[in-house]
Motif scaffolding. Structure first.
Motif, PDB file in Angstrom:
ATOM      1  N   TRP A 162      -2.037  -1.532   1.767  1.00  0.00           N
ATOM      2  CA  TRP A 162      -1.901  -1.172   3.089  1.00  0.00           C
ATOM      3  C   TRP A 162      -2.776  -1.704   3.917  1.00  0.00           C
ATOM      4  N   VAL A 163      -2.342  -1.629   5.118  1.00  0.00           N
ATOM      5  CA  VAL A 163      -3.069  -2.207   6.422  1.00  0.00           C
ATOM      6  C   VAL A 163      -3.289  -0.992   7.118  1.00  0.00           C
ATOM      7  N   ALA A 164      -4.730  -1.126   7.531  1.00  0.00           N
ATOM      8  CA  ALA A 164      -5.022  -0.028   8.564  1.00  0.00           C
ATOM      9  C   ALA A 164      -5.398  -0.460   9.825  1.00  0.00           C
ATOM     10  N   ASN A 165      -4.678  -0.079  10.893  1.00  0.00           N
ATOM     11  CA  ASN A 165      -4.652  -0.517  12.179  1.00  0.00           C
ATOM     12  C   ASN A 165      -5.579   0.413  12.941  1.00  0.00           C
ATOM     13  N   LEU A 166      -7.093   0.143  13.076  1.00  0.00           N
ATOM     14  CA  LEU A 166      -7.987   1.094  13.618  1.00  0.00           C
ATOM     15  C   LEU A 166      -8.379   0.600  14.748  1.00  0.00           C
ATOM     16  N   VAL A 167      -7.953   1.608  15.833  1.00  0.00           N
ATOM     17  CA  VAL A 167      -8.183   1.151  17.333  1.00  0.00           C
ATOM     18  C   VAL A 167      -9.727   1.444  17.604  1.00  0.00           C
TER      19      VAL A 167
END
Length: 164
Positions: free
Chosen positions: A78-83
């Motif tokens: 998984w890739v976590a796009n963290l703002v």
């Protein structure tokens, strides 16, 4: 409990077995085009496309500082796009990284990692283009992830190695 493992290598090709989450720091403007995101986009189109849809629909979703979007790119990855950054350039309010947003995002990553039984992999989030200090980010990772028993690997790529 062990600490963070540091490796020289590519965070888009995480080491080890089992389910993995690659975490990276995004801005709150919908921009995707410099830094680590380029390496992600070279490997998978999904994280960028999902981030752009997420930002575009921000009036009706949770997009904002501290939010995280999880994108499955392979069966066990998984890739976590963290703002975690406000804007893209340093200005009158300092560097773009927002430590409180990283902290909240890492809390969400910890929950997802526990749910999936995943290890977490990342570059030195918030310390590249976002302008953050690793001495402030590392304790957040330790508190939110390592203290919960989540295995964390941080990758330094190429010649440029960040200092603590």
């Amino acid at each position: 409990m062990t600490g963070i493992t540091y490796l020289r290598g590519d965070a888009t090709a995480p080491s080890g077995q089992g389910v993995k989450i690659i975490v990276h720091c995004c801005n709150d403007l919908g921009g995707w085009g410099k830094g680590f995101v380029l390496a992600l986009s070279r490997r998978w189109s999904g994280p960028e496309a999902a981030y752009r849809r997420w930002h575009h629909g921000r009036a009706d979703n949770d997009f904002g500082l501290g939010a995280v979007q999880f994108v499955q790119v392979e069966p066990y990855l998984w890739v976590a796009n963290l703002v975690g950054q406000r804007g893209m350039r340093p200005g009158s309010k300092g560097v773009p990284v927002r430590y409180e947003a990283l902290d909240e995002g890492l809390r969400r990553v910890a929950e997802k990692a526990a749910e999936l039984g995943a290890s977490v992999h990342m570059p030195r989030i918030g310390c590249g283009l976002a302008g953050g200090s690793w001495s402030r980010v590392e304790p957040l990772i330790t508190e939110r992830l390592v203290s919960r028993g989540t295995a964390v690997t941080v990758y330094d790529h190429g010649q440029g190695v960040f200092r603590k």
